[in-house]
Write a protein that holds these residues in place. Structure first.
Motif, PDB file in Angstrom:
ATOM      1  N   THR A 247       0.821  -1.208   0.000  1.00  0.00           N
ATOM      2  CA  THR A 247       0.000   0.000   0.000  1.00  0.00           C
ATOM      3  C   THR A 247       0.852   1.254   0.000  1.00  0.00           C
ATOM      4  N   THR A 248       2.174   1.099   0.141  1.00  0.00           N
ATOM      5  CA  THR A 248       3.072   2.239   0.126  1.00  0.00           C
ATOM      6  C   THR A 248       3.300   2.670  -1.311  1.00  0.00           C
ATOM      7  N   GLN A 249       3.215   3.972  -1.558  1.00  0.00           N
ATOM      8  CA  GLN A 249       3.425   4.470  -2.909  1.00  0.00           C
ATOM      9  C   GLN A 249       4.725   5.242  -2.982  1.00  0.00           C
ATOM     10  N   ALA A 250       5.491   4.957  -4.031  1.00  0.00           N
ATOM     11  CA  ALA A 250       6.717   5.707  -4.286  1.00  0.00           C
ATOM     12  C   ALA A 250       6.335   6.974  -5.053  1.00  0.00           C
ATOM     13  N   PRO A 251       7.146   8.020  -4.934  1.00  0.00           N
ATOM     14  CA  PRO A 251       6.827   9.230  -5.696  1.00  0.00           C
ATOM     15  C   PRO A 251       6.921   8.958  -7.192  1.00  0.00           C
ATOM     16  N   VAL A 252       6.018   9.547  -7.943  1.00  0.00           N
ATOM     17  CA  VAL A 252       5.988   9.395  -9.397  1.00  0.00           C
ATOM     18  C   VAL A 252       6.956  10.408  -9.994  1.00  0.00           C
ATOM     19  N   LYS A 253       7.764   9.955 -10.941  1.00  0.00           N
ATOM     20  CA  LYS A 253       8.696  10.845 -11.622  1.00  0.00           C
ATOM     21  C   LYS A 253       8.096  11.230 -12.963  1.00  0.00           C
ATOM     22  N   LEU A 254       7.967  12.528 -13.184  1.00  0.00           N
ATOM     23  CA  LEU A 254       7.359  13.028 -14.418  1.00  0.00           C
ATOM     24  C   LEU A 254       8.430  13.474 -15.396  1.00  0.00           C
ATOM     25  N   PRO A 255       8.153  13.429 -16.663  1.00  0.00           N
ATOM     26  CA  PRO A 255       6.974  12.838 -17.297  1.00  0.00           C
ATOM     27  C   PRO A 255       6.975  11.316 -17.174  1.00  0.00           C
ATOM     28  N   ARG A 256       5.780  10.779 -17.100  1.00  0.00           N
ATOM     29  CA  ARG A 256       5.583   9.339 -16.922  1.00  0.00           C
ATOM     30  C   ARG A 256       4.784   8.804 -18.095  1.00  0.00           C
ATOM     31  N   VAL A 257       5.305   7.772 -18.723  1.00  0.00           N
ATOM     32  CA  VAL A 257       4.600   7.091 -19.805  1.00  0.00           C
ATOM     33  C   VAL A 257       4.089   5.778 -19.248  1.00  0.00           C
ATOM     34  N   ALA A 258       2.791   5.549 -19.340  1.00  0.00           N
ATOM     35  CA  ALA A 258       2.172   4.314 -18.864  1.00  0.00           C
ATOM     36  C   ALA A 258       1.640   3.546 -20.067  1.00  0.00           C
ATOM     37  N   ILE A 259       2.197   2.370 -20.290  1.00  0.00           N
ATOM     38  CA  ILE A 259       1.761   1.521 -21.395  1.00  0.00           C
ATOM     39  C   ILE A 259       0.976   0.366 -20.796  1.00  0.00           C
ATOM     40  N   THR A 260      -0.315   0.347 -21.061  1.00  0.00           N
ATOM     41  CA  THR A 260      -1.197  -0.700 -20.567  1.00  0.00           C
ATOM     42  C   THR A 260      -1.393  -1.698 -21.697  1.00  0.00           C
ATOM     43  N   TYR A 261      -1.164  -2.982 -21.417  1.00  0.00           N
ATOM     44  CA  TYR A 261      -1.198  -3.998 -22.464  1.00  0.00           C
ATOM     45  C   TYR A 261      -1.970  -5.228 -22.003  1.00  0.00           C
ATOM     46  N   CYS A 262      -2.532  -5.936 -22.961  1.00  0.00           N
ATOM     47  CA  CYS A 262      -3.309  -7.143 -22.667  1.00  0.00           C
ATOM     48  C   CYS A 262      -2.372  -8.341 -22.511  1.00  0.00           C
ATOM     49  N   THR A 263      -2.440  -8.983 -21.350  1.00  0.00           N
ATOM     50  CA  THR A 263      -1.621 -10.172 -21.111  1.00  0.00           C
ATOM     51  C   THR A 263      -2.186 -11.384 -21.851  1.00  0.00           C
ATOM     52  N   GLN A 264      -3.500 -11.414 -22.041  1.00  0.00           N
ATOM     53  CA  GLN A 264      -4.124 -12.526 -22.748  1.00  0.00           C
ATOM     54  C   GLN A 264      -3.707 -12.545 -24.222  1.00  0.00           C
ATOM     55  N   CYS A 265      -3.498 -11.377 -24.773  1.00  0.00           N
ATOM     56  CA  CYS A 265      -3.070 -11.260 -26.174  1.00  0.00           C
ATOM     57  C   CYS A 265      -1.555 -11.373 -26.321  1.00  0.00           C
ATOM     58  N   ARG A 266      -0.862 -11.446 -25.205  1.00  0.00           N
ATOM     59  CA  ARG A 266       0.599 -11.581 -25.179  1.00  0.00           C
ATOM     60  C   ARG A 266       1.301 -10.370 -25.797  1.00  0.00           C
ATOM     61  N   TRP A 267       0.895  -9.190 -25.364  1.00  0.00           N
ATOM     62  CA  TRP A 267       1.459  -7.958 -25.914  1.00  0.00           C
ATOM     63  C   TRP A 267       2.531  -7.342 -25.016  1.00  0.00           C
ATOM     64  N   MET A 268       3.029  -8.094 -24.042  1.00  0.00           N
ATOM     65  CA  MET A 268       4.043  -7.560 -23.148  1.00  0.00           C
ATOM     66  C   MET A 268       5.322  -7.182 -23.908  1.00  0.00           C
ATOM     67  N   LEU A 269       5.780  -8.015 -24.826  1.00  0.00           N
ATOM     68  CA  LEU A 269       7.004  -7.706 -25.572  1.00  0.00           C
ATOM     69  C   LEU A 269       6.851  -6.431 -26.397  1.00  0.00           C
ATOM     70  N   ARG A 270       5.679  -6.255 -26.974  1.00  0.00           N
ATOM     71  CA  ARG A 270       5.407  -5.045 -27.755  1.00  0.00           C
ATOM     72  C   ARG A 270       5.443  -3.811 -26.855  1.00  0.00           C
ATOM     73  N   ALA A 271       4.814  -3.925 -25.679  1.00  0.00           N
ATOM     74  CA  ALA A 271       4.799  -2.809 -24.728  1.00  0.00           C
ATOM     75  C   ALA A 271       6.219  -2.477 -24.277  1.00  0.00           C
ATOM     76  N   ALA A 272       7.007  -3.506 -23.974  1.00  0.00           N
ATOM     77  CA  ALA A 272       8.391  -3.293 -23.541  1.00  0.00           C
ATOM     78  C   ALA A 272       9.226  -2.678 -24.666  1.00  0.00           C
ATOM     79  N   TYR A 273       8.987  -3.109 -25.887  1.00  0.00           N
ATOM     80  CA  TYR A 273       9.710  -2.551 -27.039  1.00  0.00           C
ATOM     81  C   TYR A 273       9.441  -1.050 -27.169  1.00  0.00           C
TER      82      TYR A 273
END
Length: 163
Positions: free
Chosen positions: A4-30
């Protein structure tokens, strides 16, 4: 269990949300790797956020630079949707993603070849009829391009839940 502890967010922040069922993790990481390679320390952090349901979005949270008009007041942090696979009808080209991020965090930054139209776009401007693509110059395909193509080949099929 998540902390429940939150670390400070460093800006600018890019958040890439990807579907694990579609196996898009490698694409998101790329895409995250490409943004970090281009912008370096101008980006505070990249977050890869697993999700389901065919989701692939890129959000940017940043604090716009002050202009002379708002120098007396504090500029609020903004979040902008950079890319949504469902709304845009697919995944972004890397150069488009870089341009959209750049336009918010470093508007004056030159992206080099990413700011120039592709050879395909140039040939379509000259001759509006459909022609076969000309081969690219030797040495223009990078290892990361090959890695991305391999990852995309593995991800071609969407899961049943994500269609």
């Amino acid at each position: 269990m998540a902390s429940t502890t939150q670390a400070p967010v460093k800006l600018p922040r890019v958040a890439i949300t990807y579907c694990t069922q579609c196996r898009w993790m490698l694409r998101a990481a790329y895409f995250g790797q490409e943004l970090l390679s281009t912008f370096g320390t101008s980006i505070g952090e990249i977050a890869l956020i697993p999700a389901t349901g065919g989701l692939f979005t890129v959000h940017l949270t940043y604090k716009p630079e002050r202009t002379t008009e708002d120098s007396s007041e504090d500029v609020a942090v903004q979040q902008v949707l950079i890319w949504d696979r469902k709304a845009e009808g697919g995944f972004p080209e890397t150069k488009i993603l870089k341009q959209r991020v750049r336009n918010h965090i470093e508007p004056g930054k030159d992206l080099g070849h990413s700011d120039k139209p592709s050879n395909k776009a140039k040939s379509e401007e000259k001759v509006p009829t459909k022609q076969a693509e000309e081969p690219t110059a030797p040495g223009t395909v990078t290892d990361s391009d090959n890695d991305m193509q391999a990852a995309m080949a593995l991800e071609q099929k969407e899961c049943e839940d994500c269609k």
